[in-house]
Design an enzyme around this catalytic site. Structure first.
Site, PDB file in Angstrom:
ATOM      1  N   GLU A 192      73.872  66.249  -6.566  1.00 14.78           N
ATOM      2  CA  GLU A 192      74.195  67.514  -5.883  1.00 14.78           C
ATOM      3  C   GLU A 192      75.517  68.099  -6.392  1.00 14.78           C
ATOM      4  O   GLU A 192      76.441  68.364  -5.620  1.00 14.78           O
ATOM      5  CB  GLU A 192      74.228  67.316  -4.355  1.00 14.78           C
ATOM      6  CG  GLU A 192      72.852  66.984  -3.809  1.00 14.78           C
ATOM      7  CD  GLU A 192      72.711  67.123  -2.293  1.00 14.78           C
ATOM      8  OE1 GLU A 192      73.707  67.371  -1.591  1.00 14.78           O
ATOM      9  OE2 GLU A 192      71.575  66.971  -1.808  1.00 14.78           O
ATOM     10  N   GLU A 314      65.576  63.229  -3.253  1.00 14.22           N
ATOM     11  CA  GLU A 314      65.945  63.217  -1.827  1.00 14.22           C
ATOM     12  C   GLU A 314      64.994  64.164  -1.119  1.00 14.22           C
ATOM     13  O   GLU A 314      65.001  65.376  -1.382  1.00 14.22           O
ATOM     14  CB  GLU A 314      67.395  63.666  -1.614  1.00 14.22           C
ATOM     15  CG  GLU A 314      68.394  62.614  -2.041  1.00 14.22           C
ATOM     16  CD  GLU A 314      69.836  62.954  -1.660  1.00 14.22           C
ATOM     17  OE1 GLU A 314      70.057  63.676  -0.663  1.00 14.22           O
ATOM     18  OE2 GLU A 314      70.738  62.499  -2.390  1.00 14.22           O
TER      19      GLU A 314
HETATM   20  O1  AHR Z   1      70.911  62.093   2.474  1.00 18.80           O
HETATM   21  C1  AHR Z   1      72.110  62.542   2.987  1.00 18.80           C
HETATM   22  C2  AHR Z   1      72.829  63.437   2.006  1.00 18.80           C
HETATM   23  O2  AHR Z   1      72.071  64.580   1.788  1.00 18.80           O
HETATM   24  C3  AHR Z   1      73.025  62.892   0.633  1.00 18.80           C
HETATM   25  O3  AHR Z   1      74.127  62.066   0.547  1.00 18.80           O
HETATM   26  C4  AHR Z   1      73.245  64.127  -0.175  1.00 18.80           C
HETATM   27  O4  AHR Z   1      72.866  63.970  -1.515  1.00 18.80           O
HETATM   28  C5  AHR Z   1      72.411  65.158   0.558  1.00 18.80           C
HETATM   29  O5  AHR Z   1      73.141  66.315   0.789  1.00 18.80           O
END
Ligand code: AHR
Length: 510
Positions: A192, A314
């Site tokens: 990210e 994710e």
């Molecule tokens: O999953 C929680 C957070 O969400 C992670 O650390 C990040 O990559 C995303 O914003």
């Protein structure tokens, strides 16, 4: 009398309309393999994911192997966990791996600024993570620190883990007790980086990616699959820029999309929701289809051969934390709604397996849409866990294209397809079909044709719940579990399935 007849005719017509779920499974058209890595998981230094969830320490009364809980390892092995992403997430871009090697008593402590400001004692580091992966029998997916770490630091981490020879990092690894290098394929170059990983523009990150990726070397036989930090959900410009400027130097490009029922400020409760909120949750999760399609279309322009994998590393639901728990720990319950979300997303990834090569639900234990919850010695397998259990049959199978025309699930003037489906054929020739009945109120009859095969036998398993918000708790851990499914019939090659409302079903056909 006439009125009664009219009523009956209307009812019959309604029933007929309801029966119009027509499925065609093209058994003769399978071409692409569903990579098992689509069924990956994620372990972040966040809340009780690592500490308490995976690691309890060697001296814990909780049965463990070198400090890792045996019950969690067994549960994840049972769903065939193919890979585990670590150490973050946002945590990855403030993690300095050298703090997590050597004697534990000498490892420096740090503040986990992203997640609750708690002290991270680094007792779970590189050796512990790779030991965990060996215990799980899965591949590691390591995410390096581009946001606050140096090129040298990332480069040395790769050398430390994978170099088999004389070098400063290989010597250090040996000094720390590991003679032979590990095999690590999946390597994330930041996380990210448009946000918590450095707040960069796409152009700036693309340049940084190119620079860092150069020094993530392939040592000996070890071949890295370098994954560039990808877009935040609908940021198509990010994908465009990365593909244009750095596509030639990556093997994978990530994508993050969370299903948030309400807003980021008030995401909604994991367990207390009405049907309207359920509808919105499913509507939002179904947007994964649009995301994958549109990001893939951009990738196709630069990579028509589909050499580069799209990696949703994710994904999952994100709700308000459970009342009374640390807001920085992101601990949430998991209900039948989450099982339906998981089933839909995995069906979408399967359908796009020509482009989607790895995916990781967030996170494996005790955080967001977890498959496992723990409380000291207790462990609960969530409804989402059971979906991964049902769907493990798709891992490395050949995806079978399907065509489905189905009823709509409608509420307050909005609607969506009531059924989600995916099919595959495994190495032994067995056909597996996974079906989700999204409609919380009505059963669905699916009439299926299996093109190109004469099948004789169908068996099945089902996950369902009396209530959409049904869940497994530490007090009642087996409320929602997989059962045998007997409402599928094969007759002269035609399939007929009765899907109960709010259910996930896996059929095996031979
Ligand atoms: O999953 C929680 C957070 O969400 C992670 O650390 C990040 O990559 C995303 O914003």
């Amino acid at each position: 009398m006439k009125k009664v007849n009219l009523f009956f005719i209307t009812m019959m017509l309604c029933a007929a309309v309801q029966a119009q779920n027509k499925l065609t499974v093209n058994v003769d058209l399978g071409e692409h393999t569903i990579s098992r890595h689509i069924y990956g998981h994620f372990a972040e230094h966040l809340g009780h994911c690592i500490y308490g969830g995976f690691r309890v320490g060697e001296d814990s009364p909780i049965p463990n192997t070198r400090g890792i809980r045996n019950d969690v390892v067994k549960a994840l092995r049972d769903i065939g966990i193919p890979n585990l992403r670590w150490p973050g997430g946002c945590f990855a871009d403030e993690y300095h791996w050298m703090d997590g090697i050597g004697p534990r008593s000498e490892r420096p402590k740090m503040v986990n600024t992203h997640w609750g400001g708690v002290v991270e004692d680094n007792s779970f580091g590189t050796h512990e993570f790779l030991d965990l992966c060996e215990q799980l029998g899965c591949e590691p997916y390591i995410c390096g620190n581009l946001g606050s770490g140096t090129v040298e630091e990332m480069s040395k981490w790769v050398e430390y883990i994978t170099f088999d020879g004389e070098s400063p990092m290989a010597s250090l690894r040996k000094k720390n007790g590991r003679e032979k290098p590990w095999k690590v394929t999946f390597w994330g170059v930041g996380n990210e980086n448009w946000g918590c990983g450095g707040n960069m523009t796409a152009d700036f990150y693309a340049d940084q990616y190119r620079r860092y990726a150069v020094y993530c070397r392939n040592y000996g036989e070890n071949r890295l699959y370098r994954i560039a930090g990808g877009a935040n959900d609908f940021d198509y410009n990010w994908t465009e820029t990365l593909m244009k400027n750095a596509g030639a130097r990556m093997q994978g490009l990530s994508l993050h999309y969370y299903t948030v029922p309400r807003t980021w400020n008030d995401k909604g409760s994991a367990t207390q929701f009405d049907e309207a909120e359920y509808f919105t949750t499913i509507e939002k999760t179904c947007r994964m289809e649009e995301l994958i399609s549109r990001h893939s279309t951009i990738m196709d322009r630069y990579d028509p051969q589909k050499r580069i994998g799209l990696v949703p590393d994710e994904w999952g639901t994100w709700y308000n934390v459970e009342p009374g728990t640390n807001p920085g720990f992101l601990f949430q319950q998991n209900t039948m709604r989450d099982a339906i979300v998981a089933g839909i997303n995995l069906n979408i990834f399967n359908a796009h397996c020509d482009r989607v090569k790895i995916a990781n639900i967030a996170q494996a234990v005790n955080v967001l849409q977890s498959v496992i919850l723990t409380d000291r010695e207790k462990m609960v397998l969530t409804p989402t866990y059971w979906v991964f259990w049902l769907y493990r049959v798709h891992q490395d199978a050949t995806m079978l294209p399907v065509a489905l025309s189905c009823n709509r699930y409608e509420l307050n003037g909005r609607g969506m397809d009531a059924v989600s489906v995916s099919a595959s054929k495994d190495a032994a020739g067995r056909i597996h079909i996974t079906l989700v009945n999204i409609d919380p109120n009505r059963a669905q009859t699916v009439e299926g044709e299996l093109r190109g095969v004469v099948a004789e036998n169908v068996t099945g398993k089902i996950l369902t719940s009396a209530k959409l918000n049904g869940c497994n708790t530490f007090e009642s851990p087996n409320t929602i579990a997989v059962q045998d499914f007997r409402d599928a019939r094969l007759s002269k090659g035609s399939l007929s399935v009765q899907l109960p409302a709010r259910s996930v079903v896996m059929l095996e056909i031979e």
